[in-house]
Each structure stands twice: as C-alpha cells, then as structure tokens.
Design a protein around this motif. Sequence first.
Motif, PDB file in Angstrom:
ATOM      1  N   ASP A  45      58.285  17.217  42.079  1.00 21.65           N
ATOM      2  CA  ASP A  45      59.362  17.832  41.298  1.00 21.65           C
ATOM      3  C   ASP A  45      60.738  17.440  41.840  1.00 21.65           C
ATOM      4  N   LYS A  46      60.866  17.373  43.148  1.00 22.41           N
ATOM      5  CA  LYS A  46      62.143  17.002  43.751  1.00 22.41           C
ATOM      6  C   LYS A  46      62.446  15.521  43.540  1.00 22.41           C
ATOM      7  N   MET A  47      61.427  14.675  43.590  1.00 24.84           N
ATOM      8  CA  MET A  47      61.631  13.256  43.295  1.00 24.84           C
ATOM      9  C   MET A  47      61.997  13.070  41.830  1.00 24.84           C
ATOM     10  N   HIS A  48      61.428  13.895  40.973  1.00 19.09           N
ATOM     11  CA  HIS A  48      61.741  13.814  39.546  1.00 19.09           C
ATOM     12  C   HIS A  48      63.231  14.097  39.311  1.00 19.09           C
ATOM     13  N   ALA A  49      63.790  15.036  40.068  1.00 17.38           N
ATOM     14  CA  ALA A  49      65.218  15.351  39.940  1.00 17.38           C
ATOM     15  C   ALA A  49      66.070  14.133  40.286  1.00 17.38           C
ATOM     16  N   ILE A  50      65.669  13.379  41.326  1.00 14.70           N
ATOM     17  CA  ILE A  50      66.403  12.167  41.702  1.00 14.70           C
ATOM     18  C   ILE A  50      66.278  11.110  40.616  1.00 14.70           C
ATOM     19  N   ARG A  51      65.055  10.929  40.100  1.00 14.03           N
ATOM     20  CA  ARG A  51      64.848   9.913  39.063  1.00 14.03           C
ATOM     21  C   ARG A  51      65.648  10.220  37.806  1.00 14.03           C
ATOM     22  N   MET A  52      65.669  11.481  37.404  1.00 11.04           N
ATOM     23  CA  MET A  52      66.371  11.863  36.186  1.00 11.04           C
ATOM     24  C   MET A  52      67.873  11.686  36.328  1.00 11.04           C
ATOM     25  N   PHE A  53      68.419  12.023  37.493  1.00 12.43           N
ATOM     26  CA  PHE A  53      69.859  11.877  37.692  1.00 12.43           C
ATOM     27  C   PHE A  53      70.235  10.408  37.861  1.00 12.43           C
ATOM     28  N   GLY A  54      69.412   9.683  38.604  1.00 16.52           N
ATOM     29  CA  GLY A  54      69.663   8.263  38.834  1.00 16.52           C
ATOM     30  C   GLY A  54      70.379   8.006  40.143  1.00 16.52           C
ATOM     31  N   PRO A  55      69.803   7.179  41.029  1.00 18.35           N
ATOM     32  CA  PRO A  55      70.452   6.836  42.291  1.00 18.35           C
ATOM     33  C   PRO A  55      71.776   6.115  42.042  1.00 18.35           C
ATOM     34  N   TYR A  56      72.709   6.258  42.973  1.00 17.45           N
ATOM     35  CA  TYR A  56      73.997   5.580  42.882  1.00 17.45           C
ATOM     36  C   TYR A  56      74.268   4.812  44.171  1.00 17.45           C
ATOM     37  N   ILE A  57      74.447   3.497  44.053  1.00 18.53           N
ATOM     38  CA  ILE A  57      74.750   2.633  45.196  1.00 18.53           C
ATOM     39  C   ILE A  57      76.227   2.282  45.136  1.00 18.53           C
ATOM     40  N   PRO A  58      77.039   2.759  46.067  1.00 22.17           N
ATOM     41  CA  PRO A  58      78.474   2.491  46.016  1.00 22.17           C
ATOM     42  C   PRO A  58      78.797   1.009  46.209  1.00 22.17           C
ATOM     43  N   HIS A  59      79.936   0.599  45.688  1.00 21.30           N
ATOM     44  CA  HIS A  59      80.463  -0.744  45.918  1.00 21.30           C
ATOM     45  C   HIS A  59      80.697  -0.942  47.408  1.00 21.30           C
ATOM     46  N   GLY A  60      80.468  -2.139  47.908  1.00 15.23           N
ATOM     47  CA  GLY A  60      80.602  -2.410  49.332  1.00 15.23           C
ATOM     48  C   GLY A  60      81.999  -2.236  49.885  1.00 15.23           C
ATOM     49  N   GLY A  61      83.001  -2.170  49.004  1.00 15.98           N
ATOM     50  CA  GLY A  61      84.370  -2.014  49.459  1.00 15.98           C
ATOM     51  C   GLY A  61      84.876  -0.588  49.420  1.00 15.98           C
ATOM     52  N   ARG A  62      83.974   0.377  49.223  1.00 12.99           N
ATOM     53  CA  ARG A  62      84.389   1.785  49.168  1.00 12.99           C
ATOM     54  C   ARG A  62      84.063   2.485  50.481  1.00 12.99           C
ATOM     55  N   TYR A  63      84.950   3.385  50.889  1.00  9.81           N
ATOM     56  CA  TYR A  63      84.789   4.074  52.164  1.00  9.81           C
ATOM     57  C   TYR A  63      85.005   5.576  51.979  1.00  9.81           C
ATOM     58  N   ILE A  64      84.503   6.342  52.948  1.00  8.48           N
ATOM     59  CA  ILE A  64      84.693   7.791  52.918  1.00  8.48           C
ATOM     60  C   ILE A  64      85.424   8.238  54.171  1.00  8.48           C
ATOM     61  N   PRO A  82      81.643  18.725  43.270  1.00  9.14           N
ATOM     62  CA  PRO A  82      80.771  18.729  42.094  1.00  9.14           C
ATOM     63  C   PRO A  82      79.541  19.596  42.326  1.00  9.14           C
ATOM     64  N   SER A  83      78.852  19.954  41.263  1.00 14.81           N
ATOM     65  CA  SER A  83      77.656  20.788  41.395  1.00 14.81           C
ATOM     66  C   SER A  83      76.398  19.954  41.639  1.00 14.81           C
ATOM     67  N   MET A  84      76.498  18.633  41.444  1.00 10.74           N
ATOM     68  CA  MET A  84      75.314  17.782  41.565  1.00 10.74           C
ATOM     69  C   MET A  84      75.765  16.343  41.774  1.00 10.74           C
ATOM     70  N   GLY A  85      74.973  15.570  42.504  1.00  7.59           N
ATOM     71  CA  GLY A  85      75.303  14.165  42.697  1.00  7.59           C
ATOM     72  C   GLY A  85      74.264  13.470  43.555  1.00  7.59           C
ATOM     73  N   CYS A  86      74.415  12.145  43.684  1.00  5.70           N
ATOM     74  CA  CYS A  86      73.444  11.367  44.452  1.00  5.70           C
ATOM     75  C   CYS A  86      74.136  10.168  45.092  1.00  5.70           C
ATOM     76  N   TYR A  87      73.723   9.849  46.305  1.00  6.13           N
ATOM     77  CA  TYR A  87      74.203   8.665  47.019  1.00  6.13           C
ATOM     78  C   TYR A  87      72.984   7.942  47.570  1.00  6.13           C
ATOM     79  N   SER A  88      72.921   6.634  47.347  1.00  8.90           N
ATOM     80  CA  SER A  88      71.762   5.849  47.770  1.00  8.90           C
ATOM     81  C   SER A  88      72.205   4.611  48.538  1.00  8.90           C
ATOM     82  N   HIS A  89      71.315   4.113  49.387  1.00  8.29           N
ATOM     83  CA  HIS A  89      71.610   2.898  50.137  1.00  8.29           C
ATOM     84  C   HIS A  89      70.304   2.250  50.556  1.00  8.29           C
TER      85      HIS A  89
END
Length: 310
Positions: A45-64, A82-89
């Motif tokens: 169920d938790k993996m399904h939440a990630i799949r439905m939202f969709g992973p996000y891979i930031p541009h290599g030139g972005r920093y935090i 935000p109430s929801m989000g995803c970061y992938s690498h």
Amino acid sequence: MDNNEDMSWTQDEFEECVAGTLIAMFESKIKKDRSNPSCARLTEDKMHAIRMFGPYIPHGGRYIEAPQGDKMVIDVKNDPIPSMGCYSHGHVGGKAADILDGYSNHHFFQEISALPKDRVRKGHGRLFRIISASAESKYLRGCCDYVTVSSSGEVVACDTVVQSSLRGTPGERTRTYSEYETDTHRIYQVAFSAFAAIQFHNDRRFCWQIRAEESKAKAYLGCGISEIKSLLYARSLPQTETGRKRPILHLVNAHQRRMKSGTEVDVTAFLRGVQTVEIGGTKFTVIPPKIMRETLSENSERFRKKQVMW
C-alpha cells in the motif's frame, strides 16, 4: 538556487538513474521486516502511494539549503510546506550500511492527522509520515518514519519509544527505551530525508519537468530549457537499435549531440500548455514551470490540469 542548464544530462549516470526509477516502479517483491512494528514497515500500500504520485528526480543543477548544525529549518517565507511530495535519486555510494542506497531510492512524504502508537512527538506543528523505499537487486527495502514541521519550518523526527521486556518481572523495574537515546544517527537521517524531500519538491515550481511514462510506471525528471530543446531534437533523429530499446539513452545521447553541435530548437509551443513526445514506446510529457503558468490562456490551463496530477 543554482541552475546550470547544461550540467544535468551530460552526466553518465543520468540514464541509469532514470531507467532505474522506471524499473523500480514495476518491482513488487518487498523484503519482509518483522523486527519493526507494522507502522514502520514498507508495504505494498505504501509503495502504491509512491507509484501513484510519481517519483521526482531533480535537475543536477538544483541545490537545497544545508542543515544549520543539528537543526533543519526550511525557509517557510519563500517555501510554503506542501501536504505531499516525493524526492528520488539513484545510487549514491559511500553511505553507511544501514542507509537505504539501492539503484533507485525514493522519499515520499504525506501529511497525517495522528501518530501511530509507540511514536511520540519531539517537535511542534504539522505531522508527516515519510515513506523511504530502495530498489535493490532482488527486492524493495524500506521503512516508514514520522516527523513534525513547525510553523517556523523546523523539521524534527518523532521518537520511537518502547518498553523493555522486563515488565512484570519480580524485583525488576520496567524501563522505557527512546530512539533519541539509542540511535541518534538514524534520527538525524529521518529528519534529513524529510528536510531534503520537502525542499526538492518545493523547488519543482521553478523547474521545467519531463514526465517519462512506460506502461503504468512514471517518473518526473527535473530539467532546464536545454533538455526541453533536446527532447524535440531527439524526436527528429533516427533511432539506432540501442535507441529503440532504450528511449532514455536515445534522449541523453541526443542531448549530448545537440549541445556539442550547438543546434537551436524552438520551444515556444511548450509555453502554451503541456505537449507529449513518444520515443520508442516511452511517452515524454513536457511540463513548464509552475511560476510560468500564470501566463497561460484559459484553454491551455484547462488542458494542463487534465494532464498534470501534481
């Protein structure tokens, strides 16, 4: 934040990272973890939440923003939480053995209303659960943790509190164990995962994105205007046998070829909504930066909302 347009897709690991992310969305075998309570385990169920939202891979030139010592504070004046989000690498390497670091790694955060039992607040503000999932060679491995984000933007990991097995033993006191006392390293990693994921997700509104879709799998790729130009350029190039098998590789090769030749491509049409390019069975959808969408016509904005979920 820096944004070097020519940096991201010239790196050799890009194709492996993006292809790995799409492959990871098809993975279904989750490593069993009976050492943790159900609220802390990675489940379908938790993996399904990630799949439905969709992973996000930031541009290599972005920093935090980096943590301020042991404190992790988000700039809420400029970045609303935000109430929801995803970061992938992809694979990072050099990490401690207990840190998730497979070929594709995801950190999905979602606001919740209450903590499960055995979890205790250590900070104030809104509650979030953060689902961390790592695709490894034989299975998916992961966990679920909890953090608070205060009105001032401070991210604090929630504590895991358990009682010793000595309860009821004559002559022995029942002791309570806190993860803040027994594993400060992991507590730090939990807070940092949420801290980074929230910032990278917030940064999406300034970035061009390409949504790559294969069957039911999807991933969002942060990019600059140069990569958007290269997507159109890739569509016009004949595909080699390798390109037909690996559309992502074809796209990366086209970007490197275009940058080397200095070929210019007109992307004006992409400013008027969302457009799609299909290469070798992979659908690539261009999403302009959110901060630019105020200039879209009413019809273009209506069309965009039908196509973009985030």
